[in-house]
Design a protein around this motif. Structure first.
Motif, PDB file in Angstrom:
ATOM      1  N   LYS A  72       0.811  -1.215   0.000  1.00  0.00           N
ATOM      2  CA  LYS A  72       0.000   0.000   0.000  1.00  0.00           C
ATOM      3  C   LYS A  72       0.844   1.264   0.000  1.00  0.00           C
ATOM      4  N   THR A  75       1.969   1.098  -4.097  1.00  0.00           N
ATOM      5  CA  THR A  75       1.089   0.752  -5.217  1.00  0.00           C
ATOM      6  C   THR A  75      -0.364   1.006  -4.832  1.00  0.00           C
ATOM      7  N   GLN A  76      -1.248   0.846  -5.828  1.00  0.00           N
ATOM      8  CA  GLN A  76      -2.689   0.917  -5.614  1.00  0.00           C
ATOM      9  C   GLN A  76      -3.329  -0.474  -5.691  1.00  0.00           C
ATOM     10  N   GLN A 123     -11.395  -1.633  -8.938  1.00  0.00           N
ATOM     11  CA  GLN A 123     -10.111  -1.046  -9.300  1.00  0.00           C
ATOM     12  C   GLN A 123     -10.048  -0.696 -10.778  1.00  0.00           C
TER      13      GLN A 123
END
Length: 229
Positions: A72, A75-76, A123
């Motif tokens: 986290k 990155t997503q 996402q």
């Protein structure tokens, strides 16, 4: 073949749990890579960014909580944490690590797969497109497209078809298809139930496109396979 299939990293040091998680994901059209440690998964992420990480909390060496924080921080990528513990402290630790979801073992494989789909859709902003030859599946609607003709399926038929389309050319044994369609293998008359479902599937596919039903081949004494050659 899976079109733009999401890639999931599955991290767990228990081989049996890896098998459960990867099978659940595979039947819903995900690709996956499995790892026995957080360190191995983190090394792989230097070269490949997955669409989702399913991560056990209790790992040798670097813990799942620590791994989640690393993911986290840079990155997503969404993360689902798995744990054998149900204490509130572990749930809080997972939330503090910014995990997107949290599942306590034991869990139903179908539940995990659905939660994984939800996170990937959120996402990417789109659903999963699963296709092989003339067949394309819509996981959100229990429909199969056969050469652009929409064919509604029952939920059990759709699950069996998903398993076959996800692995074209591969023989799927009776128990595996029963698990995919009905989440069990020991139901009385299970093979006859599967045989009836495949018969109906073939009939529906054939009605949409001549020859389509014949693509589901019986493998004597073993199971069925999807032949799109």
């Amino acid at each position: 073949m899976v079109v733009d299939a999401p890639l999931v990293f599955v991290v767990d040091d228990e081989p049996a749990m890896l098998d459960i998680v990867t099978f659940a994901l595979e039947t819903q059209g995900f690709m996956y890579q499995s790892f026995r440690s957080a360190e191995a998964a983190w090394t792989a992420m230097r070269n490949t960014t997955p669409d989702l990480v399913v991560l056990d909390v209790m790992l040798p060496g670097v813990s799942g909580i620590t791994m989640c924080r690393r993911i986290k921080a840079s990155t997503q990528v969404p993360v689902i944490l798995l744990t054998a513990k149900g204490e509130s402290a572990d749930r809080i630790a997972g939330l503090e690590a910014d995990a997107d979801d949290y599942i306590v073992k034991p869990f139903h494989p179908r539940e995990l797969a659905l939660r994984a789909q939800r996170l990937v859709r959120r996402q990417s902003g789109s659903g999963l497109a699963i296709a092989a030859g003339p067949f394309a599946l819509d996981p959100a609607g229990d429909n199969v497209m056969v050469n652009s003709v929409r064919v509604p399926l029952t939920p059990n038929e759709f699950k069996v078809m998903t398993a076959l389309v996800s692995q074209p050319g591969k023989t799927l044994v009776f128990d595996r298809l029963l698990l995919a369609g009905w989440r069990e293998t020991d139901r009385l008359g299970g093979r006859q139930m599967l045989k009836t479902a495949v018969y109906r599937l073939r009939h529906k596919l054939e009605s949409a496109a001549p020859g389509a039903g014949e693509c589901i081949e019986s493998v004597r004494g073993s199971g069925y396979r999807l032949n799109i050659d």
